[in-house]
Design a protein around this motif. Structure first.
Motif, short mmCIF file in Angstrom:
data_model
loop_
_atom_site.label_atom_id
_atom_site.label_comp_id
_atom_site.label_asym_id
_atom_site.label_seq_id
_atom_site.Cartn_x
_atom_site.Cartn_y
_atom_site.Cartn_z
N ARG A 1 0.84 -1.19 0.00
CA ARG A 1 0.00 0.00 0.00
C ARG A 1 0.88 1.25 0.00
N TYR A 2 0.38 2.29 -0.68
CA TYR A 2 1.11 3.54 -0.78
C TYR A 2 0.21 4.69 -0.34
N LYS A 3 0.82 5.65 0.32
CA LYS A 3 0.09 6.85 0.73
C LYS A 3 0.19 7.86 -0.41
N LEU A 4 -0.95 8.13 -1.05
CA LEU A 4 -0.97 8.95 -2.25
C LEU A 4 -1.75 10.24 -2.01
N PRO A 5 -1.44 11.27 -2.77
CA PRO A 5 -2.28 12.48 -2.71
C PRO A 5 -3.65 12.20 -3.30
N LEU A 6 -4.61 13.02 -2.95
CA LEU A 6 -5.95 12.83 -3.48
C LEU A 6 -5.94 13.04 -5.00
N PRO A 7 -6.76 12.28 -5.73
CA PRO A 7 -6.77 12.43 -7.19
C PRO A 7 -7.31 13.79 -7.61
N LYS A 8 -6.87 14.23 -8.79
CA LYS A 8 -7.36 15.48 -9.36
C LYS A 8 -8.69 15.25 -10.06
N LEU A 9 -9.32 16.34 -10.41
CA LEU A 9 -10.65 16.24 -11.00
C LEU A 9 -10.62 15.50 -12.34
N ASN A 10 -9.58 15.76 -13.16
CA ASN A 10 -9.53 15.09 -14.46
C ASN A 10 -9.08 13.64 -14.36
N SER B 1 -10.61 2.72 -0.15
CA SER B 1 -9.50 2.03 0.51
C SER B 1 -8.35 1.77 -0.44
N SER B 2 -8.59 1.74 -1.73
CA SER B 2 -7.54 1.58 -2.73
C SER B 2 -7.03 2.92 -3.23
N GLN B 3 -7.16 3.95 -2.40
CA GLN B 3 -6.72 5.30 -2.76
C GLN B 3 -7.44 5.81 -4.02
N TYR B 4 -8.70 5.36 -4.18
CA TYR B 4 -9.58 5.84 -5.25
C TYR B 4 -9.06 5.50 -6.65
N HIS B 5 -8.34 4.38 -6.80
CA HIS B 5 -7.84 4.00 -8.11
C HIS B 5 -8.20 2.55 -8.42
N ARG B 6 -8.52 2.30 -9.67
CA ARG B 6 -8.77 0.95 -10.16
C ARG B 6 -8.31 0.87 -11.61
N GLN B 7 -8.19 -0.36 -12.13
CA GLN B 7 -7.72 -0.56 -13.49
C GLN B 7 -8.80 -0.23 -14.50
N ASP C 1 1.46 -5.73 -6.92
CA ASP C 1 2.17 -4.63 -6.28
C ASP C 1 2.35 -3.53 -7.32
N ARG C 2 1.58 -2.46 -7.21
CA ARG C 2 1.61 -1.41 -8.22
C ARG C 2 1.23 -0.08 -7.58
N VAL C 3 1.62 0.99 -8.23
CA VAL C 3 1.36 2.33 -7.71
C VAL C 3 0.86 3.20 -8.85
N PRO C 4 -0.17 4.03 -8.64
CA PRO C 4 -0.64 4.93 -9.70
C PRO C 4 0.37 6.06 -9.93
N ASP D 1 -8.88 -6.49 -3.84
CA ASP D 1 -7.91 -5.58 -3.22
C ASP D 1 -8.61 -4.53 -2.37
N GLU D 2 -9.74 -4.02 -2.85
CA GLU D 2 -10.47 -3.00 -2.09
C GLU D 2 -10.98 -3.58 -0.77
N VAL D 3 -11.54 -4.78 -0.81
CA VAL D 3 -12.03 -5.41 0.42
C VAL D 3 -10.86 -5.72 1.36
N ASP D 4 -9.74 -6.15 0.81
CA ASP D 4 -8.56 -6.45 1.63
C ASP D 4 -8.08 -5.20 2.35
#
Length: 571
Positions: free
Chosen positions: A101-110, A157-163, A337-340, A512-515
């Motif tokens: 898991r990585y601590k990421l900034p909040l996503p931008k609007l776009n 929980s996934s820092q607002y990211h999915r594939q 194991d991946r990071v946006p 991953d989100e549930v985990d």
């Protein structure tokens, strides 16, 4: 005639009975590890590589230790330090079964917008087909792999990211998983280049079963009636190689260059593996412009595949490919194991790519220096090889068709790809032994100096596989198991794998989100709200009841993983 008297039988044997010598056939199919029924297998001990010779420790002088500030008492012996490091590495790989898991900034609007298609710049045309250079997207480079992602508010929980996927949708050549010198048509099904050999892989891969796809030669070796019959002195139209490739195969080389791909070359219709061309097609069967080459791959079930890489495969027991067997709904852990990251206003998941192993490099280019594994590496690859990367898949093969006619089977016993046969490059945060769900064999095409090809992943083929058209009138009535078995034995179009792959990505994202939600205490909070609600309505709740607490223990929610902080910069 004198009668020969037989020797009198002795009451005791004159010699001790010897064990039957182990033949070569038995040795190739003996499990790499002892089985529960035969734990003291002498053959498994005999086939182990010799233990490396213990190296004598070079002790440092007292002055050097004092200069480094190392206390001689705390330093310990080299054996204890080595065991400590090994046990720690093993614990990290086996006990932590959650993605990093990585601590990421909040996503931008776009970031919530769907991924954009590549920007196509026209470069050249061949015949009536226009080819473009694709840009404004990232390319897979050595050691790293990239997939599109999108910000989604339903995945907190996934820092607002999915594939996600990008246009053009459907099975095609992967723009990110191709050499930067490859030119595409806009649908992503035709490629060419003006450089030397460059490779492009499809965006769908196969892991088990029987699959089929086609490739049409748009520009390559001229047909006989174009050159020799008319006496024209036309320039050669380049070259094309086609085949199947794993993710470790280099994109700046032709198909069949290394141990991670199997290819066919247009020159003399030869088969190529590890840069060793061998005769395959007979004279006159080599493929030229206008020909359609069909490639079928047969892979055993993942259950049998895991037996091979785990060392428990036994030829006497595992007598089928396992595709007709029902293995239930349980599957192995898929850890990604991946990071946006943000690249040119688009989001991608970045992850470590699987890297070529030294065992297969040694198989391709044997070293003259004798190593500890020299005896093991010299033996031919087989399902029970002492070295895991050199273990092959039983019942696996690649079949070739030309214009709908079966030519032959150039490759059998393909190399296994499940971990630990595949592993990432050794570097920080790169963990061995993990399967990200996309390991397998991918359709691959390489072109050379003007060569051009078009792929067709079905289901509407130019020349359907003869095995796919058989028993098409099965209406599903009668014996259901028999109908399922007939369908399981028929090759499927690679294009059908695309929807399955998308569905698997969705399931992996949800898991991953549930985990992560469980690690953040989501189950405990839900249990508390449930208890409060039950108390206010039906009275006190039995604290000893199972409730959601049992689910916490099942999913491992009590073991929260470490969250790593990532600082991103706009490119």
């Amino acid at each position: 005639m004198a009668e020969i008297s037989s020797p009198r039988r002795s009451s005791t044997p004159s010699t001790v009975p010897q064990k039957r010598p182990l033949g070569l056939e038995d040795e190739q199919h003996t499990p790499a590890v002892p089985s529960p029924l035969n734990p003291d297998s002498a053959t498994s001990r005999a086939r182990r590589p010799p233990a490396p010779r213990e190296q004598r420790e070079k002790k440092e002088t007292l002055k050097k230790r004092e200069a480094k500030g190392v206390d001689s008492v705390r330093a310990g012996t080299p054996e204890s330090q080595g065991h400590g490091r090994k046990s720690k590495k093993t614990a990290d790989t086996t006990s932590n079964l959650s993605p990093i898991r990585y601590k990421l900034p909040l996503p931008k609007l776009n970031d919530f917008d769907p991924p954009k298609a590549p920007v196509f710049t026209p470069i050249l045309s061949r015949g009536n087909r226009q080819f473009y250079e694709s840009s404004e997207h990232v390319y897979n480079r050595k050691g790293f792999r990239y997939t599109h992602c999108i910000a989604d508010p339903t995945f907190p929980s996934s820092q607002y990211h999915r594939q996600s996927e990008t246009e053009p949708y459907g099975p095609r050549v992967n723009f990110e998983d191709s050499s930067s010198h490859i030119l595409f048509d806009q649908p992503g099904r035709s490629i060419t280049t003006e450089k030397g050999f460059r490779m492009a892989r499809a965006n769908v891969g196969v892991r088990e079963g029987k699959w089929y796809w086609e490739c049409k030669i748009l520009s390559g070796l001229k047909a006989v009636n174009q050159d020799t019959m008319n006496g024209d002195s036309k320039e050669p139209g380049g070259h094309v190689r086609i085949g199947w490739a794993r993710r470790e195969a280099s994109l700046d080389t032709p198909v069949g260059f290394d141990a991670y791909s199997y290819g066919l070359r247009d020159v003399a219709g030869q088969k190529v593996h590890m840069s060793r061309p061998k005769d395959f097609m007979s004279q006159g069967d080599e493929f030229r412009e206008g020909d359609v080459i069909g490639l079928e791959i047969n892979l055993p079930s993942l259950a049998l595949h895991r037996k091979v890489v785990e060392g428990s495969y036994n030829k006497a027991v595992d007598t089928a490919d396992g595709l007709d067997e029902q293995h239930g709904i349980e599957v192995s852990d898929t850890i990604r194991d991946r990071v946006p990251i943000r690249y040119k206003a688009q989001l991608y998941f970045e992850q470590f790519e699987y890297h070529p192993t030294k065992e297969l490099d040694e198989l391709m280019n044997p070293s003259p220096v004798i190593s500890n594994n020299a005896a093991a590496s010299t033996s031919a690859p087989n399902p029970n090889h002492p070295l895991v990367p050199l273990r092959t898949l039983p019942f696996s093969c690649i079949k070739v068709y030309k214009n709908g006619r079966y030519i032959g089977t150039p490759f059998t016993d393909l190399l296994s790809f499940l971990p630990p046969a595949s592993k990432p490059l050794t570097q920080p945060q790169a963990r061995d032994g993990l399967d990200d769900g996309m390991l397998g064999y991918f359709p691959a095409v390489s072109v050379f100096r003007g060569g051009a090809a078009e792929v067709n992943f079905g289901p509407d083929f130019w020349f359907p596989n003869p095995c796919m058209t058989a028993d098409e009138n099965v209406d599903g009535h009668g014996d259901g198991d028999a109908s399922a078995n007939r369908l399981a034995k028929k090759p499927r179009a690679v294009g059908e794998r695309y929807n399955e792959q998308v569905a698997e990505d969705i399931v992996y994202d949800l898991v991953d989100e549930v985990d992560f939600w469980t690690q953040d205490g989501g189950l405990r909070d839900a249990q508390k709200r449930l208890d409060d609600h039950a108390t206010s309505n039906v009275g006190a709740v039995d604290p000893g009841g199972p409730g959601l607490g049992a689910a916490v223990q099942v999913t491992g929610g009590e073991q929260a993983g470490e969250i790593k902080e990532v600082v991103q910069e706009e490119e």
